[in-house]
Write a protein that holds these residues in place. Structure first.
Motif, short mmCIF file in Angstrom:
data_model
loop_
_atom_site.label_atom_id
_atom_site.label_comp_id
_atom_site.label_asym_id
_atom_site.label_seq_id
_atom_site.Cartn_x
_atom_site.Cartn_y
_atom_site.Cartn_z
N ALA A 488 6.99 -4.51 18.03
CA ALA A 488 6.14 -3.35 18.30
C ALA A 488 5.79 -2.62 17.01
O ALA A 488 4.63 -2.21 16.80
N ILE A 489 6.77 -2.45 16.12
CA ILE A 489 6.51 -1.79 14.85
C ILE A 489 5.53 -2.60 14.01
O ILE A 489 4.59 -2.06 13.41
N LEU A 490 5.74 -3.90 13.96
CA LEU A 490 4.88 -4.76 13.14
C LEU A 490 3.45 -4.78 13.64
O LEU A 490 2.51 -4.92 12.85
N ILE A 491 3.24 -4.63 14.95
CA ILE A 491 1.88 -4.55 15.47
C ILE A 491 1.17 -3.31 14.93
O ILE A 491 -0.01 -3.36 14.56
N GLY A 492 1.88 -2.20 14.85
CA GLY A 492 1.29 -1.00 14.28
C GLY A 492 0.92 -1.19 12.81
O GLY A 492 -0.16 -0.76 12.37
N VAL A 493 1.81 -1.82 12.04
CA VAL A 493 1.50 -2.09 10.64
C VAL A 493 0.29 -3.02 10.54
O VAL A 493 -0.63 -2.78 9.74
N ALA A 494 0.28 -4.07 11.35
CA ALA A 494 -0.82 -5.03 11.30
C ALA A 494 -2.15 -4.38 11.65
O ALA A 494 -3.17 -4.64 11.01
N ALA A 495 -2.16 -3.53 12.68
CA ALA A 495 -3.41 -2.88 13.10
C ALA A 495 -3.97 -1.98 12.02
O ALA A 495 -5.19 -1.87 11.85
N GLY A 496 -3.09 -1.34 11.26
CA GLY A 496 -3.56 -0.42 10.23
C GLY A 496 -3.87 -1.07 8.90
O GLY A 496 -4.67 -0.54 8.13
N TYR A 497 -3.24 -2.22 8.62
CA TYR A 497 -3.37 -2.81 7.29
C TYR A 497 -4.20 -4.09 7.26
O TYR A 497 -5.14 -4.22 6.46
N LEU A 498 -3.89 -5.05 8.10
CA LEU A 498 -4.49 -6.38 7.97
C LEU A 498 -6.02 -6.38 8.03
O LEU A 498 -6.66 -7.15 7.30
N PRO A 499 -6.68 -5.56 8.88
CA PRO A 499 -8.15 -5.62 8.89
C PRO A 499 -8.79 -5.33 7.55
O PRO A 499 -9.88 -5.85 7.25
N TRP A 500 -8.13 -4.54 6.70
CA TRP A 500 -8.73 -4.22 5.40
C TRP A 500 -8.75 -5.42 4.47
O TRP A 500 -9.51 -5.42 3.48
N LEU A 501 -7.96 -6.45 4.77
CA LEU A 501 -7.98 -7.65 3.94
C LEU A 501 -9.28 -8.42 4.11
O LEU A 501 -9.58 -9.32 3.31
N MET A 502 -10.05 -8.09 5.15
CA MET A 502 -11.36 -8.71 5.32
C MET A 502 -12.43 -8.06 4.45
O MET A 502 -13.56 -8.55 4.36
N TYR A 503 -12.09 -6.93 3.81
CA TYR A 503 -13.08 -6.18 3.04
C TYR A 503 -12.58 -5.95 1.61
O TYR A 503 -12.63 -4.83 1.08
N LEU A 504 -12.12 -7.02 0.98
CA LEU A 504 -11.55 -6.87 -0.36
C LEU A 504 -12.60 -6.47 -1.39
O LEU A 504 -12.26 -5.92 -2.44
N GLY A 505 -13.87 -6.73 -1.12
CA GLY A 505 -14.91 -6.34 -2.05
C GLY A 505 -15.46 -4.96 -1.81
O GLY A 505 -16.32 -4.49 -2.55
N ARG A 506 -14.98 -4.29 -0.78
CA ARG A 506 -15.48 -2.97 -0.42
C ARG A 506 -14.73 -1.89 -1.19
O ARG A 506 -13.58 -2.08 -1.61
N THR A 507 -15.36 -0.75 -1.40
CA THR A 507 -14.72 0.37 -2.08
C THR A 507 -13.79 1.09 -1.10
O THR A 507 -14.25 1.72 -0.14
N VAL A 508 -12.49 0.96 -1.32
CA VAL A 508 -11.50 1.57 -0.44
C VAL A 508 -10.44 2.25 -1.31
O VAL A 508 -10.38 2.04 -2.53
N PHE A 509 -9.57 3.04 -0.67
CA PHE A 509 -8.62 3.86 -1.41
C PHE A 509 -7.22 3.74 -0.81
O PHE A 509 -7.04 3.44 0.37
N GLN A 510 -6.25 4.03 -1.64
CA GLN A 510 -4.85 3.94 -1.23
C GLN A 510 -4.53 4.89 -0.08
O GLN A 510 -3.70 4.58 0.78
N PHE A 511 -5.21 6.03 -0.02
CA PHE A 511 -4.84 7.00 1.01
C PHE A 511 -5.19 6.53 2.41
O PHE A 511 -4.74 7.14 3.40
N TYR A 512 -5.97 5.46 2.56
CA TYR A 512 -6.22 4.90 3.89
C TYR A 512 -4.91 4.45 4.56
O TYR A 512 -4.87 4.30 5.78
#
Length: 587
Positions: A488-512
């Protein structure tokens, strides 16, 4: 020992019960020991029991007869909470205490600096015009300085093009709606409140997961004192609201897990008593916590579209929960029943509710006529023809707005000096510098001629790096033991983090990362609970566990105190500021 028992007695938490060995408050009703993401033993062994680990348990029982167990701290704690009243005080007093600590760290001197900070330039001014016009409106050049001086009504009625839904800005506007926009305190107050409430909600989630008030309070304490969480609560940005609403949704999903399995067993018992064969099992429609989760996840999406990933992740989780509950109930067609009977019902209870909440957040734009793209479908050649012609022009215009905003989101790649590649987020290689000011005339307040003030989103490195390692360890725990809490905990981490790996060329910030930080801290709290051990562990092991956790929390608190000036714009000397840059990307 499964994560559901960390830091507690082997029989759930039962702190300070008649055995006198425990030291906490009676928890909520125990949840099932197995879950949708854990291994269910075969060969008729009891569910949730790893038969390969039973000899170790027997050895523990035998060793208990000859090896001293427990510590003086355990005895003192059990004596302290020996009455029901004291146990109740700890049950609620612990979470409230860390919440109050969070409130102090978030509200103290919140109005400093009296300046528009980082992306407050968008969200604070958008919030103010939403209150005035019902839609985000345009501002002239130099409006930031005017706004900070109290000249807050220099905006026009022309629409501004924005790419995030309105709810987060409506929430930021709450303090200004009540007390005006003359003070930075009030344009940040509601965001600080969101960060404070999140600490309390996290303790409730932790108690539901771990059945231990102590471990739940540790999780809340970690969120209360972490720098990323403090900074994101002290600036009026959107991401704190994504975090809070998604965390509420997670809590509601956990509450549904227990309630729905209980209803399923009751329905199956009634069917079997009546001589029926349930086959695939019944459909459970009475799931108010799923509806509540839909509201919460819909609200997260109405702040930022990244909330959609939480809907998807926990929607899949609910299907897995239902499937495993049906398996434990003895249904032969448990997969088919979960996928083809219960899943459609769950979808209808979750997703349309989230959609209604999302659409409702656009009410101001829909009921006025001045918003950006508001009249797009009224222009010649734009309105749909054929099948979709029945859709009101306002909704057609809103759909076009979303298409344009999506194109912006996936394509934005303008360089920024503080952008951070998502691959570096786990070690916080490039935290965001949101504010910097300096004085050289001795008036800065740091005791020397030159003083610098900063708001830097540097997480507490001790907490952040340990949480990253703990999350990796939970991956192992889940793969090895199929512990539902780890999953259950890992699903929360995955939902918040893994999708951003699809946008490595996008301008994003650590505070996300604030959106999924609570799940990282739950992972860390789980591991700290394992280190703490149990009261019936050998005394030497228990003593080492308590000492290790106490030292870790003490060091983490000291590091937070050390970094606090850089999180709250306190004036410091340049040399002292430089001492905080532990990695090259921090300066």
């Amino acid at each position: 020992m499964g994560l559901h028992g960390v830091g507690a007695d082997a029989r759930d938490e039962r702190e300070a019960t008649s055995t006198g060995r425990d030291g906490g408050a009676r928890p909520p009703a125990p949840e099932p020991t197995t879950g949708p993401l854990e291994r269910v033993p075969e060969s008729g062994s009891p569910e949730g029991v790893d038969t390969q680990r039973e000899p170790a348990a027997s050895a523990r029982s035998t060793a208990r007869e000859t090896v001293p167990v427990g510590t003086r701290i355990d005895a003192w704690w059990a004596n302290l909470l020996r009455t029901p009243g004291r146990r109740a005080l700890w049950t609620w007093g612990g979470p409230i205490a860390v919440t109050l600590l969070a409130a102090v760290l978030r509200f103290w001197n919140l109005g400093h600096p009296q300046a528009i900070v980082f992306d407050e330039t968008y969200y604070v001014k958008d919030a103010w015009t939403l209150l005035a016009n019902g839609y985000e409106s345009a501002w002239p050049e130099g409006a930031n300085e005017d706004f900070a001086r109290g000249d807050t009504d220099v905006f026009s009625d022309d629409p501004a093009y924005v790419v995030h839904p309105p709810l987060g800005k409506w929430m930021i506007g709450l303090g200004m709606a009540l007390f005006g926009a003359d003070s930075a305190f009030w344009w940040r107050a509601s965001t600080a409140l969101a960060g404070t409430v999140a600490v309390f909600v996290l303790t409730m989630v932790g108690r539901r997961l771990f059945r231990s008030t102590l471990v739940a309070v540790i999780a809340g304490l970690l969120l209360a004192i972490d720098g990323n969480a403090i900074v994101m609560s002290r600036v009026a940005l959107l991401d704190n609201w994504v975090m809070l609403f998604a965390l509420f949704g997670f809590w509601f999903v956990l509450l549904d897990r227990t309630a729905t399995e209980s209803r399923l067993r009751e329905r199956l018992a009634a069917l079997r008593d009546g001589g029926g064969d349930p086959h695939w099992g019944p459909v459970i429609w009475a799931r108010p916590w799923v509806i509540a989760a839909g509201i919460a996840f819909g609200a997260a999406t109405a702040v930022k579209w990244s909330g959609l990933y939480f809907i998807a992740a926990f929607g899949i989780y609910l299907v897995l929960v239902d499937a495993m509950a049906r398996r434990r109930a003895g249904l032969g067609f448990w997969v088919e029943g979960a996928l083809f009977k219960q899943a459609p019902a769950t979808f209808l209870l979750l997703v349309p509710v989230a959609g209604v909440v999302y659409l409702a957040s656009w009410t101001g734009w829909l009921v006025t006529d001045g918003g950006y793209y508001r009249g797009w479908a009224d222009e010649p050649g734009n309105a749909a023809t054929g099948f979709w012609s029945w859709v009101p022009h306002s909704l057609q215009s809103l759909w076009h707005y979303h298409q344009a905003a999506y194109g912006y989101h996936v394509g934005v790649a303008s360089p920024h000096p503080w952008q951070a590649n998502p691959l570096t987020w786990p070690i916080s290689l490039r935290p965001t510098n949101m504010y910097f000011a300096s004085t050289i005339d001795g008036s800065g307040g740091c005791g020397q001629g030159e003083c610098w003030s900063s708001i830097m989103g540097i997480p507490n490195p001790i907490i952040w790096w340990a949480a990253t390692l703990a999350t990796g360890y939970l991956v192992y725990r889940f793969a090895r033991y199929r512990e539902w809490t780890a999953g259950a905990i890992l699903i929360g981490v995955a939902a918040g983090y893994l999708p951003w790996l699809m946008y490595l060329g996008r301008t994003v910030f650590q505070f996300y990362t604030i959106a999924y930080e609570p799940y990282l801290l739950l992972a860390l709290a789980a591991v700290l609970g394992i280190v703490l051990g149990r009261r019936d562990d050998p005394r030497w092991k228990r003593q080492q566990g308590i000492a290790t956790v106490a030292v870790f929390l003490g060091v983490a608190a000291a590091v937070s105190l050390f970094f606090l000036p850089l999180w709250t714009a306190m004036p410091v000397t340049p040399d002292f500021r430089q001492l905080h840059f532990w990695l090259p990307g921090w300066g």
